[in-house]
Design a protein around this motif. Structure first.
Motif, PDB file in Angstrom:
ATOM      1  N   TYR A 154       4.649  15.930 101.611  1.00 47.62           N
ATOM      2  CA  TYR A 154       3.466  16.682 102.017  1.00 47.62           C
ATOM      3  C   TYR A 154       3.857  17.992 102.702  1.00 47.62           C
ATOM      4  O   TYR A 154       3.213  19.033 102.510  1.00 47.62           O
ATOM      5  CB  TYR A 154       2.629  15.818 102.969  1.00 47.62           C
ATOM      6  N   ARG A 182      -4.948  17.719 102.812  1.00 41.64           N
ATOM      7  CA  ARG A 182      -5.626  16.433 102.664  1.00 41.64           C
ATOM      8  C   ARG A 182      -7.096  16.592 102.268  1.00 41.64           C
ATOM      9  O   ARG A 182      -7.710  15.630 101.774  1.00 41.64           O
ATOM     10  CB  ARG A 182      -5.530  15.636 103.959  1.00 41.64           C
ATOM     11  N   GLN A 214      -1.543  12.726  98.766  1.00 41.44           N
ATOM     12  CA  GLN A 214      -1.021  12.808  97.407  1.00 41.44           C
ATOM     13  C   GLN A 214      -2.150  13.143  96.434  1.00 41.44           C
ATOM     14  O   GLN A 214      -3.323  12.871  96.703  1.00 41.44           O
ATOM     15  CB  GLN A 214      -0.366  11.488  97.000  1.00 41.44           C
TER      16      GLN A 214
END
Length: 443
Positions: free
Chosen positions: A58, A108, A153
């Motif tokens: 990330y 996110r 993800q």
């Protein structure tokens, strides 16, 4: 991870609610389901964004891809090797960073919003009287919450377009499996294209839209290519399937060409971009050893070994082909479940986020062993996210090996969850209506 305990409590509560809903037959309204799904995902996102631990990819892969867009550079070739897909998601990352949203939230947001949209789509995919139950159960799915709101993800982005493509391809009302067409000569192929059946001609519009949606799924990541065959099975004939297949390629080609057209890379470097995002065994990064059968070779440690990677890649191709043959007369959702579970069994490498691939389909159309497989996969992934992250440095590497080897425990559950008893699609029969003689008077 600072907030492992409250995150774990939320995930356990979600599993309990999903199982009680199954037992009691709850069918909450979409408003209630979305309120729950949004609330839980936002809560976990906020906790994750303020956590001192952030997923390695990330920070070191996704963020550089977004920063490359901000700097007007190629996110595939110039993000420290961190992005191996089309530039679609980095464009979104770059926009969010340009708006000044901190990365801990920005990266996110993309996945969380996609996973929220998946909730009603899972209900639509399930269809029938249990649609609202299935949507509620996906809203409670612990792995979806982890992947979307903790890891950030991109799987939910691919899945939201992939599931939408299935819903559109199936069309309104109850789906009817098309009758197989006889092929007596090569000329039949041309005649089916030039003079399609009425049902095939009528499906053209939804074939185009389904293909475009699946193309956007491929723009996020390359793995949804294995969803294409089952999506095409929803369409009635050769013409609509060919139209949908062509439409699937439109968005990926446009986003690939956007790199040189918008000046992010040079035209002569497009072959390098294609090699980086390719699906050939030689193009896949040979990181193996932390999942399944390759853990027996590596002892549960990461291993840059091209041999098991190449063997595993060919095993995946063979498994997908075998599933398409074995379940060729089944509901396309069952075909998809079979393909995705087979992938998990034969793949030489796996990140915990891969386990989300089959979740919307298995939740929408559960097999007998669906929930043991869902819970088992969620527990295994949660240990990686919530437990191993408590031990930095050498201790993490010591614990990673037994955790990777423990993935083999999931294999009996994944195999049992295959739709073994649903090899043939069965049309739902008409609902029996009692006649006057058999009706019972009610006060």
């Amino acid at each position: 991870m600072d907030y492992a305990i409250p995150t774990a409590l939320v995930l356990v509560a979600g599993v309990v609610l999903a199982l009680i809903a199954q037992w009691k037959g709850w069918r909450p309204s979409l408003a209630v389901t979305l309120a729950l799904g949004i609330g839980v995902r936002v809560l976990i996102l906020v906790l994750s964004a303020h956590d001192t631990w952030q997923p390695v990819d990330y920070v070191n892969s996704f963020k550089p891809a977004g920063q490359a867009i901000l700097a007007h550079r190629d996110p595939v070739l110039e993000s420290n090797g961190g992005w191996h897909f089309l530039p679609t998601i980095p464009y979104v990352y770059g926009l969010l960073l340009w708006l000044g949203i901190p990365w801990e939230f920005a990266g996110r947001l993309v996945t969380m919003v996609s996973d929220i949209v998946l909730i009603p789509l899972v209900g639509r995919l399930a269809g029938g009287p249990k649609a609202r139950l299935r949507a509620f159960q996906y809203a409670c799915n612990p792995l979806a919450i982890l992947i979307a709101s903790v890891h950030g993800q991109v799987e939910p982005v691919s899945l939201v377009f992939g599931v939408a493509a299935y819903v559109v391809a199936r069309g309104p009302g109850e789906w009817h499996r098309p009758e197989p067409l006889p092929w007596r000569s090569p000329g039949d192929l041309v005649r089916r294209l030039v003079s399609p059946l009425d049902a095939d001609r009528a499906a053209t519009r939804r074939a185009v839209w389904a293909g475009l949606l699946m193309g956007f799924a491929l723009c996020a990541k390359s793995w949804p290519v294995i969803l294409v065959p089952a999506m095409l099975m929803f369409l009635p004939g050769l013409r609509s399937r060919l139209v949908s297949l062509i439409a699937t390629g439109v968005a990926p080609v446009l986003f690939l060409l956007s790199l040189p057209v918008a000046g992010f890379t040079e035209w002569n470097r497009l072959p390098d971009v294609l090699n980086t995002i390719g699906l050939r065994p030689s193009d896949v990064r040979p990181i193996t050893g932390d999942w399944g059968w390759t853990t027996l070779v590596s002892g549960g440690n990461w291993n840059l070994d091209p041999t098991p990677a190449r063997i595993g890649q060919y095993l995946i191709y063979a498994a997908v082909a075998a599933c398409l043959i074995w379940w060729r007369k089944a509901d396309p959702i069952d075909v998809t479940i079979a393909i995705l579970l087979a992938f998990m069994i034969f793949t030489p490498r796996l990140g915990a986020q891969y386990l989300l691939w089959f979740m919307p389909f298995l939740v929408a159309r559960p097999t007998r062993w669906a929930w043991p497989a869902i819970i088992g996969a969620s527990v295994w992934a949660s240990i990686g996210y919530l437990v191993l992250t408590q031990f930095p440095g050498p201790r993490w590497y010591e614990l990673h090996s037994p955790w990777a080897l423990s993935s083999l425990v999931l294999f009996p559950l994944l195999i049992a969850a295959l739709p073994w008893s649903r090899r043939r699609y069965q049309q739902a029969g008409p609902v029996a209506v009692p006649d006057a003689k058999t009706r019972v008077a009610t006060p």
